[in-house]
Design a protein around this motif. Structure first.
Motif, PDB file in Angstrom:
ATOM      1  N   LEU A 217      47.731  49.793 -98.493  1.00 36.26           N
ATOM      2  CA  LEU A 217      48.269  50.315 -97.243  1.00 36.26           C
ATOM      3  C   LEU A 217      47.147  50.596 -96.261  1.00 36.26           C
ATOM      4  N   PRO A 218      47.411  50.419 -94.971  1.00 35.49           N
ATOM      5  CA  PRO A 218      46.385  50.749 -93.982  1.00 35.49           C
ATOM      6  C   PRO A 218      46.043  52.234 -94.064  1.00 35.49           C
ATOM      7  N   SER A 219      44.788  52.555 -93.804  1.00 35.17           N
ATOM      8  CA  SER A 219      44.363  53.954 -93.795  1.00 35.17           C
ATOM      9  C   SER A 219      43.296  54.147 -92.740  1.00 35.17           C
ATOM     10  N   GLU A 220      42.878  55.407 -92.584  1.00 37.50           N
ATOM     11  CA  GLU A 220      41.828  55.692 -91.601  1.00 37.50           C
ATOM     12  C   GLU A 220      40.526  54.994 -91.960  1.00 37.50           C
ATOM     13  N   LEU A 221      40.348  54.632 -93.247  1.00 34.89           N
ATOM     14  CA  LEU A 221      39.119  53.944 -93.645  1.00 34.89           C
ATOM     15  C   LEU A 221      39.040  52.551 -93.024  1.00 34.89           C
ATOM     16  N   ASP A 222      40.209  51.966 -92.697  1.00 37.62           N
ATOM     17  CA  ASP A 222      40.191  50.652 -92.063  1.00 37.62           C
ATOM     18  C   ASP A 222      39.507  50.686 -90.701  1.00 37.62           C
ATOM     19  N   GLN A 223      39.403  51.862 -90.109  1.00 33.66           N
ATOM     20  CA  GLN A 223      38.795  51.987 -88.782  1.00 33.66           C
ATOM     21  C   GLN A 223      37.282  52.192 -88.859  1.00 33.66           C
ATOM     22  N   LEU A 224      36.764  52.379 -90.071  1.00 27.65           N
ATOM     23  CA  LEU A 224      35.339  52.650 -90.219  1.00 27.65           C
ATOM     24  C   LEU A 224      34.612  51.380 -90.642  1.00 27.65           C
ATOM     25  N   PRO A 225      33.432  51.131 -90.073  1.00 30.34           N
ATOM     26  CA  PRO A 225      32.671  49.938 -90.484  1.00 30.34           C
ATOM     27  C   PRO A 225      32.168  50.097 -91.915  1.00 30.34           C
ATOM     28  N   ASP A 226      32.245  49.030 -92.690  1.00 31.11           N
ATOM     29  CA  ASP A 226      31.765  49.015 -94.080  1.00 31.11           C
ATOM     30  C   ASP A 226      30.433  48.273 -94.105  1.00 31.11           C
ATOM     31  N   ARG A 227      29.346  49.013 -94.282  1.00 32.05           N
ATOM     32  CA  ARG A 227      28.011  48.386 -94.239  1.00 32.05           C
ATOM     33  C   ARG A 227      27.785  47.450 -95.419  1.00 32.05           C
ATOM     34  N   ASP A 228      28.474  47.733 -96.528  1.00 30.58           N
ATOM     35  CA  ASP A 228      28.231  46.926 -97.729  1.00 30.58           C
ATOM     36  C   ASP A 228      29.555  46.805 -98.482  1.00 30.58           C
ATOM     37  N   SER A 229      30.370  45.848 -98.078  1.00 33.87           N
ATOM     38  CA  SER A 229      31.692  45.686 -98.686  1.00 33.87           C
ATOM     39  C   SER A 229      31.595  45.328-100.149  1.00 33.87           C
ATOM     40  N   GLU A 230      30.506  44.661-100.549  1.00 32.72           N
ATOM     41  CA  GLU A 230      30.342  44.294-101.956  1.00 32.72           C
ATOM     42  C   GLU A 230      30.142  45.539-102.819  1.00 32.72           C
ATOM     43  N   GLU A 231      29.343  46.484-102.316  1.00 32.36           N
ATOM     44  CA  GLU A 231      29.137  47.746-103.057  1.00 32.36           C
ATOM     45  C   GLU A 231      30.444  48.524-103.159  1.00 32.36           C
ATOM     46  N   THR A 232      31.199  48.527-102.063  1.00 33.42           N
ATOM     47  CA  THR A 232      32.487  49.224-102.067  1.00 33.42           C
ATOM     48  C   THR A 232      33.409  48.623-103.119  1.00 33.42           C
ATOM     49  N   ALA A 233      33.408  47.297-103.186  1.00 34.52           N
ATOM     50  CA  ALA A 233      34.259  46.622-104.168  1.00 34.52           C
ATOM     51  C   ALA A 233      33.832  46.948-105.591  1.00 34.52           C
ATOM     52  N   GLU A 234      32.525  47.110-105.811  1.00 34.37           N
ATOM     53  CA  GLU A 234      32.026  47.451-107.143  1.00 34.37           C
ATOM     54  C   GLU A 234      32.498  48.837-107.563  1.00 34.37           C
ATOM     55  N   TRP A 235      32.483  49.790-106.627  1.00 32.35           N
ATOM     56  CA  TRP A 235      32.979  51.148-106.953  1.00 32.35           C
ATOM     57  C   TRP A 235      34.459  51.083-107.336  1.00 32.35           C
ATOM     58  N   ALA A 236      35.226  50.347-106.562  1.00 31.17           N
ATOM     59  CA  ALA A 236      36.656  50.245-106.858  1.00 31.17           C
ATOM     60  C   ALA A 236      36.883  49.562-108.201  1.00 31.17           C
ATOM     61  N   ALA A 237      36.086  48.529-108.485  1.00 30.90           N
ATOM     62  CA  ALA A 237      36.239  47.819-109.754  1.00 30.90           C
ATOM     63  C   ALA A 237      35.890  48.722-110.924  1.00 30.90           C
ATOM     64  N   SER A 238      34.886  49.561-110.744  1.00 30.67           N
ATOM     65  CA  SER A 238      34.504  50.493-111.811  1.00 30.67           C
ATOM     66  C   SER A 238      35.639  51.456-112.116  1.00 30.67           C
ATOM     67  N   LEU A 239      36.288  51.920-111.082  1.00 32.20           N
ATOM     68  CA  LEU A 239      37.410  52.832-111.284  1.00 32.20           C
ATOM     69  C   LEU A 239      38.552  52.117-112.010  1.00 32.20           C
ATOM     70  N   ASP A 240      38.819  50.900-111.613  1.00 31.56           N
ATOM     71  CA  ASP A 240      39.854  50.123-112.299  1.00 31.56           C
ATOM     72  C   ASP A 240      39.514  49.942-113.769  1.00 31.56           C
ATOM     73  N   ALA A 241      38.240  49.705-114.042  1.00 31.66           N
ATOM     74  CA  ALA A 241      37.814  49.475-115.429  1.00 31.66           C
ATOM     75  C   ALA A 241      38.001  50.719-116.275  1.00 31.66           C
ATOM     76  N   VAL A 242      37.659  51.897-115.709  1.00 32.82           N
ATOM     77  CA  VAL A 242      37.852  53.155-116.441  1.00 32.82           C
ATOM     78  C   VAL A 242      39.327  53.372-116.723  1.00 32.82           C
ATOM     79  N   ALA A 243      40.147  53.143-115.731  1.00 35.99           N
ATOM     80  CA  ALA A 243      41.590  53.345-115.907  1.00 35.99           C
ATOM     81  C   ALA A 243      42.139  52.424-116.986  1.00 35.99           C
ATOM     82  N   LYS A 244      41.618  51.199-117.046  1.00 36.72           N
ATOM     83  CA  LYS A 244      42.111  50.240-118.023  1.00 36.72           C
ATOM     84  C   LYS A 244      41.610  50.567-119.421  1.00 36.72           C
TER      85      LYS A 244
END
Length: 894
Positions: free
Chosen positions: A8-35
């Motif tokens: 879903l769209p959020s306020e984060l969509d309005q902020l520039p992401d300096r390193d989208s790859e790093e952001t994706a790694e954090w999200a993937a780590s969380l997914d891995a813990v949950a799994k």
């Protein structure tokens, strides 16, 4: 790869992401813990990360709710500085005597409350032994807002330290003989003990916030060093439902009032049953306070729970505690272990396994009695953390059992708030539980005895030593009277000499007077102007640049009107308290300022000005709180009257505040007509409230926004202005326009702006009907009535005194017609002491939007209506023809 920002769209969509790859790694780590470890582990890691970020000062949204566990773990509790065994003995005596006092009083039908103090005893005792500063040391000591229903425990402690006698305990709620104790904290009834009236629920927390704020105000204005004063407010979890309880939470955090601590006794019960029957009040309050910016300390579980939490390796216990509603947990406190094993632990395999290693005794201890609010070490840790926290106020959520130590018949029962006594057998069980040396023979006469270890006992010596170290007894109210010098006469002179041809509303006259008084070298700094965001409405903007608006931050911006003469100026030492749109907050400010003479030994002169419709009607309960707290100051109902505030309509049209104000014995109520009357009233008020022999009263003045020429003060009217009535002029003063000597006579009496309608009616009666009318200014219907009632009371004592209103009107010819911009009941307050025929005109009914002239014609109080009413009175007496009444109605198109 997971979408790092979610679906879903959020306020984060309005902020520039300096390193989208790093952001994706954090999200993937969380997914891995949950799994790999499950969603519960992922949730835990996120909460810990957010907590760590908050502690590190990162600008992230705060967690509004934490787990249902203690904020301070047992391992992190500081060393307890007292003698726990000795303090337990003292607390036991206090518990006993509180219950005994209420039970003995029930014999006389006066009742009382036992269960509240029983649950909160350690919350108070820990404070009295280690934290609450008295008034005999440097400074003002701490300010204690005691929960009203806990008063028996405070009396019991004062009995133990020798400040209250056994006879007084037996006169609990029986005050008429002069040696009793009031039911709740009432400073007017017990002024050496109580400082703050709190039992009108919601007003205690609101007042505590503004008291802490006013302490800072005095500090920042260099009037009193309050840096060592701390405000403690003891509240019930059910009380937090009152809107006033949470109305000013944002103010406290916004102004960083770390001199303030709320202690909320979370016994999970209000007056009739569970606080949040299907929910959890502790979690709700935590979210509310954390969201408002407060530091939250939860003290929920006693040390008996430590073993359970250590065994909870999966988090199942913590999750279960977070989901059990208040009403169910209340039930656990009253049911046997088998029930708890089935209904609490039996919901999943993890909890069944945990319960399998617990003894029945351990489970019973945890669920029946072991609460954080019942253990002095845990309470001490919470209080210490509150004092050490800087930059924000603290709330302590302390869980207890309502009715604790009173036995199975009381503890956690829905009805325990209404239960007023224990049986002798229940007292004996309580004695055994508390370990008190009270023999069975002490119950021989069928009454429960009071208990006292003796004035020289180790318990009393310990208690007195601890209080001496903290600055003397508490709670305690001490007044060191400081008479203020009378302001210079030049401050009053402009109003006394009148405005000539220039028109001026009485609202503006009052503001001009106060502006001059604030320049007085002796007392000017002690004035505290208070206004709920209508300063410009009342013509107070001229005070902005000269006095400044108080702000603990000063002015951190450039005001938009900086280039104007009357710009908006905020200052750390500002004198004006501009409260925003909150009459309740402004009134709480006023109470703190009105009672500074006692709280801090620094008399202040507050005036609180407001739309009159939004004063007594909206905050009358606080006016009673003010009276109970023996406050002194000026309440000013501006834009007063039902027909003066044109265009605003029903909800702004005040025709009844004087009637409400007349019910308060401490309120001296005036409705001045002219600027000079205001000057005389304020001058006399300063004498009565701040002079050599101060009175415990406050003033209510109504002023109007209708510009009129202000006359100079006639000679010899000062006494009448203060007492409430004087003759402003006579028919003969009309000069050539005066009626004939044999004309019918009538007395026209008016207050406030109605004086102008009456003066016009006087002229019309003379010119059109040859009727001679004298005009009287009734500055205070209430003070006239007060004096008359005192005369009636004196008659019962055999003293014959004539009311002032009777004496003032003695010899006045003709009937009396009283007129005001208020409902007729206001002037009718004096009717029975007026010997002449008496009738009145007023503005009964709902207000309406119209011109002033249209509204006054609608209510029948304009000059022409007054003429018709006067002729009708005279016609009934046969002093004018009956036809004159009809002719007048037709002439004036009524």
């Amino acid at each position: 790869m997971s979408d790092p920002v979610g679906k879903l769209p959020s306020e984060l969509d309005q902020l520039p992401d300096r390193d989208s790859e790093e952001t994706a790694e954090w999200a993937a780590s969380l997914d891995a813990v949950a799994k790999a470890a499950g969603t519960r582990r992922a949730e835990y890691l996120l909460r810990r990360t957010l907590q760590h970020a908050e502690a590190a000062g990162l600008a992230l949204p705060k967690l509004l709710e934490t787990d249902y566990v203690n904020t301070i773990p047992t391992a992190a509790e500081p060393e307890f500085p007292g003698d726990e065994e000795m303090e337990a003995k003292i607390t036991a005596w206090n518990r006993w005597n509180a219950a005994a006092m209420v039970t003995r009083g029930s014999k006389y039908g006066v009742g009382g409350h036992i269960a509240t103090f029983a649950s909160a005893a350690w919350l108070y005792e820990t404070g009295f032994q280690h934290f609450f500063r008295g008034k005999e040391a440097d400074g003002s000591g701490d300010q204690l807002y005691i929960q009203g229903h806990a008063s028996p425990g405070i009396y019991a402690r004062a009995f133990l330290d020798g400040r209250i006698s056994e006879q007084q305990l037996d006169n609990f709620r029986q005050e008429s003989g002069g040696n009793g104790l009031p039911s709740y904290p009432h400073p007017r009834r017990l002024p050496w003990l109580w400082e703050f009236p709190t039992v009108s629920m919601g007003l205690g927390p609101l007042s505590a916030i503004y008291q802490a704020r006013f302490n800072r105000y005095l500090q920042n204005r260099n009037i009193k060093d309050t840096s060592n004063s701390h405000v403690w407010a003891f509240l019930g979890d059910g009380e937090m439902d009152e809107p006033e309880s949470t109305a000013a939470l944002a103010l406290a955090s916004r102004e960083q009032l770390d001199n303030l601590t709320f202690v909320i006794n979370c016994n999970l019960q209000r007056l009739d049953g569970p606080v949040r029957a299907n929910f959890r009040v502790v979690q709700e309050l935590e979210a509310q306070f954390r969201g408002a910016g407060w530091n939250v300390v939860k003290t929920l579980w006693g040390t008996a729970w430590d073993e359970l939490f250590q065994l909870d390796t999966t988090g199942a216990l913590v999750r279960r505690l977070r989901e059990v509603p208040d009403a169910q947990f209340q039930t656990y406190a009253t049911r046997d272990v088998a029930y708890i094993r089935q209904h609490f632990f039996g919901v999943n395999a993890e909890l069944v396994q945990l319960a399998g290693v617990l003894s029945d005794a351990k489970i019973a201890e945890c669920f029946h009695t072991s609460r954080g609010g019942h253990e002095p070490r845990k309470v001490h840790a919470a209080y210490k953390a509150a004092l050490e926290h800087k930059g924000a106020p603290t709330v302590i959520l302390a869980q207890t059992v309502k009715g604790y130590t009173l036995g199975a018949g009381f503890e956690s029962k829905n009805a325990n708030h209404q239960m007023k006594k224990l049986t002798i057998d229940e007292f004996k069980d309580m004695r055994d539980l508390l370990g008190l040396p009270i023999p069975d023979s002490a119950f021989a006469d069928g009454r429960v005895p009071y208990g006292h270890p003796g004035a020289n006992s180790p318990e009393v010596q310990y208690l007195n030593e601890r209080r001496a170290a903290l600055g003397g007894p508490a709670p305690a109210r001490k007044v060191h009277h400081v008479a203020l010098p009378a302001p210079a006469e030049r401050s009053f002179a402009p109003l006394l000499k009148g405005s000539g041809k220039q028109e001026m509303a009485t609202t503006m006259a009052f503001v001009r007077l106060v502006k001059d008084l604030m320049r007085d070298k002796e007392t000017g700094k002690r004035w505290v102007p208070i206004v709920p965001d209508e300063a410009r409405t009342f013509g107070m903007e001229s005070l902005f640049p000269s006095a400044g608006i108080y702000s603990p931050l000063g002015q951190t911006y450039e005001p938009v009107d900086r280039d104007q003469l009357m710009y908006y100026k905020e200052a750390k030492d500002g004198q004006i308290l501009n409260e925003g749109i909150t009459e309740a907050g402004a009134m709480a400010d006023f109470i703190a300022a009105c009672t500074s003479y006692a709280t801090h030994g620094e008399p202040m002169i507050p005036f609180y000005i407001f739309y009159s419709m939004f004063g007594w009607q909206r905050t009358a309960d606080q006016m009673w709180q003010l009276a109970d707290q023996l406050g002194k100051g000026f309440i000013v109902g501006a834009t007063a009257g039902r027909t003066t505030l044109t265009g605003e309509g029903l909800q702004h049209a005040d025709g009844h505040s004087h009637l409400i104000a007349s019910t308060n014995p401490a309120s001296l109520n005036y409705d001045p007509a002219f600027a000079y009357e205001i000057a005389v009233i304020v001058k006399d008020g300063l004498r009565r409230m701040y002079g050599e022999t101060p009175e415990d009263v406050f003033y209510y003045l109504t002023v109007y926004n209708e510009p009129k020429p202000q006359p100079a003060m006639p000679e010899g009217v000062e006494e009448g202005i203060v007492k409430g009535l004087y003759r402003f002029n006579t028919a003969a003063d009309l000069g050539e326009a005066a009626p004939a000597a044999d004309a019918a006579k009538i007395q026209l009496m008016a207050s406030g702006t109605a004086i102008h309608w009456v003066l016009e009616a006087q002229r019309l009666l003379a010119a059109d009907w040859n009727v001679a009318a004298d005009v009287w200014s009734a500055t205070s219907w209430g003070e006239l009535r007060r004096d008359a009632l005192e005369c009636d009371e004196a008659l019962l004592r055999g003293e014959v005194r004539t009311p002032y209103v009777t004496r003032a009107l003695e010899g006045a010819q003709g009937p009396v017609l009283a007129v005001s911009d208020w409902m007729r009941q206001v002037p009718d307050q004096i009717s029975q002491w007026v010997e002449q025929d008496y009738t009145s005109l007023g503005t009964d009914g709902f207000g309406l939007s119209d011109t002033r002239e249209g509204a006054r014609r609608h209510f029948g109080v304009d000059a022409q209506s007054i003429v018709v009413a006067a002729l009708a009175q005279l016609a009934r007496r046969g002093e004018v023809p009956a036809s004159a009444v009809k002719e007048a109605r037709e002439r004036y198109a009524l």
